[in-house]
Design a protein around this motif. Structure first.
Motif, PDB file in Angstrom:
ATOM      1  N   MET A 127       1.051  -1.212   0.031  1.00 17.98           N
ATOM      2  CA  MET A 127      -0.017   0.035   0.056  1.00 17.98           C
ATOM      3  C   MET A 127       0.782   1.246   0.032  1.00 17.98           C
ATOM      4  N   TRP A 128       0.279   2.419  -0.188  1.00 18.76           N
ATOM      5  CA  TRP A 128       0.982   3.548   0.015  1.00 18.76           C
ATOM      6  C   TRP A 128       0.326   4.504   0.810  1.00 18.76           C
ATOM      7  N   LYS A 129       1.212   5.566   1.219  1.00 16.06           N
ATOM      8  CA  LYS A 129       0.446   6.664   2.135  1.00 16.06           C
ATOM      9  C   LYS A 129       1.103   7.980   1.287  1.00 16.06           C
ATOM     10  N   TYR A 130       0.146   8.861   1.414  1.00 11.67           N
ATOM     11  CA  TYR A 130       0.666  10.324   0.651  1.00 11.67           C
ATOM     12  C   TYR A 130       1.082  11.066   1.787  1.00 11.67           C
ATOM     13  N   GLU A 131       2.381  11.769   1.308  1.00  7.54           N
ATOM     14  CA  GLU A 131       2.794  12.975   2.145  1.00  7.54           C
ATOM     15  C   GLU A 131       2.649  14.109   1.595  1.00  7.54           C
ATOM     16  N   LYS A 132       2.042  15.124   2.334  1.00  9.36           N
ATOM     17  CA  LYS A 132       1.449  16.329   1.733  1.00  9.36           C
ATOM     18  C   LYS A 132       2.672  17.319   1.446  1.00  9.36           C
ATOM     19  N   LYS A 133       3.564  16.974   0.413  1.00  7.73           N
ATOM     20  CA  LYS A 133       4.723  17.918   0.177  1.00  7.73           C
ATOM     21  C   LYS A 133       5.058  17.338  -1.073  1.00  7.73           C
ATOM     22  N   LEU A 134       5.890  18.231  -1.950  1.00 11.30           N
ATOM     23  CA  LEU A 134       6.659  17.844  -2.898  1.00 11.30           C
ATOM     24  C   LEU A 134       7.808  17.203  -2.612  1.00 11.30           C
ATOM     25  N   GLU A 135       8.624  16.566  -3.213  1.00  8.71           N
ATOM     26  CA  GLU A 135       9.842  15.803  -2.689  1.00  8.71           C
ATOM     27  C   GLU A 135      10.979  17.010  -2.914  1.00  8.71           C
ATOM     28  N   TYR A 136      10.845  18.083  -3.856  1.00 10.86           N
ATOM     29  CA  TYR A 136      11.518  19.307  -4.007  1.00 10.86           C
ATOM     30  C   TYR A 136      10.460  20.226  -4.529  1.00 10.86           C
ATOM     31  N   PRO A 137      10.671  21.521  -3.959  1.00 11.72           N
ATOM     32  CA  PRO A 137      10.040  22.526  -4.280  1.00 11.72           C
ATOM     33  C   PRO A 137       9.842  23.059  -5.496  1.00 11.72           C
ATOM     34  N   VAL A 138       8.485  23.258  -5.941  1.00 15.86           N
ATOM     35  CA  VAL A 138       8.037  23.711  -7.224  1.00 15.86           C
ATOM     36  C   VAL A 138       7.557  25.094  -7.145  1.00 15.86           C
ATOM     37  N   LYS A 139       8.188  26.040  -7.311  1.00 12.90           N
ATOM     38  CA  LYS A 139       7.358  27.434  -7.413  1.00 12.90           C
ATOM     39  C   LYS A 139       7.734  28.303  -8.669  1.00 12.90           C
ATOM     40  N   ILE A 140       7.009  28.267  -9.731  1.00 14.13           N
ATOM     41  CA  ILE A 140       7.309  28.748 -11.020  1.00 14.13           C
ATOM     42  C   ILE A 140       6.610  30.185 -10.923  1.00 14.13           C
ATOM     43  N   LYS A 141       7.322  31.377 -10.937  1.00 18.12           N
ATOM     44  CA  LYS A 141       6.522  32.721 -10.875  1.00 18.12           C
ATOM     45  C   LYS A 141       5.783  32.970 -12.296  1.00 18.12           C
ATOM     46  N   LYS A 142       6.405  32.640 -13.502  1.00 17.98           N
ATOM     47  CA  LYS A 142       5.966  33.241 -14.495  1.00 17.98           C
ATOM     48  C   LYS A 142       5.338  32.132 -15.390  1.00 17.98           C
TER      49      LYS A 142
END
Lengths: 200, 84
Positions: free
Chosen positions: A1-16
């Motif tokens: 089974m799997w469990k979700y972690e409420k975060k990305l493995e590495y941040p994604v923050k695309i401003k444009k």
């Protein structure tokens, strides 16, 4: 089974927003060397893996690929926000938009939908792990090509992280292949399939 | 970068160290150096997660919840710009 972690493995923050970049990056969601195919490949192959180490590495890399699929989708999602119909037409994002609006659907850059035809699960660990090493290299070169085409540092930073992971996974699969061959007939690795033939 | 983002980045950093060490250990299960690296970052990750969750809500669906509201449902979700 799997469990979700409420975060990305590495941040994604695309401003444009940049729908032109989204059109090519989506190939790492649904394309031939994309993260969805990678996850399905390893998570399908793990059942018949011959040793606990190989089961573990296929399981855990397959799981990490799911988090990479999530990062790719996050990039595409953020690159295609707040667009006007004019911007959608001018960027060439219109061909995708007409079917999916801003929804995430697994396709190649060419628009061809995700297909399980892009990977194998053979029941033979040498064949499977050799494919896996090739798959990591193909994903790495796809990221290299994305880096040739995309200038935005917010996007490049995440793509560089994903590219590095392909190299680490390639290394781990190389070790996995060695672990398999160590337990085979040293004169002929192909004398039997350790996942199928009963070893006398 | 605000306080929440800083703390999340810390969780992501430690959590990544744990993920990467686990892959290495899969093919080197007897490596004591890797095991102590794993244990060190596992502990730091757990502490950072607890610190984050106390202030900003659960990262795992089965993290401790308060009794007044199911906070798991609260945004932003990880793929949203404001979450990162």
């Amino acid at each position: 089974m799997w469990k979700y972690e409420k975060k990305l493995e590495y941040p994604v923050k695309i401003k444009k927003p940049d729908p032109t970049a989204a059109k090519i990056i989506i190939t790492q969601f649904g394309g031939p060397d994309g993260e969805l195919g990678a996850a399905m490949r390893y998570l399908s192959q793990r059942y018949t893996a011959p040793t606990p180490e190989i089961k573990a590495i296929l399981n855990d890399i397959g799981t990490e690929e799911l988090s990479h699929m999530e990062m790719i989708c996050s990039i595409v999602y953020q690159l295609t926000r707040d667009l006007s119909p004019k911007e959608i037409k001018a960027s060439g994002f219109d061909a995708y938009f007409v079917d999916h609006t801003n929804g995430l659907y697994p396709v190649q850059a060419s628009g061809y939908p995700f297909s399980a035809d892009i990977f194998q699960s053979t029941g033979d660990p040498i064949a499977d792990i050799t494919e896996d090493m090739g798959a990591e290299q193909k994903a790495r070169l796809t990221y290299d090509n994305i880096l040739r085409l995309v200038d935005d540092p917010d996007v490049r930073d995440v793509i560089k992280f994903l590219r590095e992971r392909e190299i680490v996974h390639f290394q781990r699969f190389g070790e996995a292949l060695r672990l398999v061959t160590d337990k085979l007939d040293a004169k002929n690795f192909y004398a039997f399939n350790p996942s199928f033939d009963v070893k006398k | 970068m605000n306080e929440r983002e800083k703390l999340l980045k810390k969780v992501q950093m430690y959590s990544f160290a744990v993920t990467d060490a686990a892959l290495f250990l899969d093919t080197h299960p007897e490596c004591s150096e890797a095991l102590s690296f794993y244990n060190k970052y596992k502990k730091l990750c757990k502490e950072a997660k607890e610190q984050y969750e106390k202030a900003y809500g659960p990262l795992d669906v089965d993290s401790e919840q308060n009794n007044t509201r199911w906070a798991w449902v609260d945004g932003p979700f990880p793929w949203e710009l404001s979450a990162n």
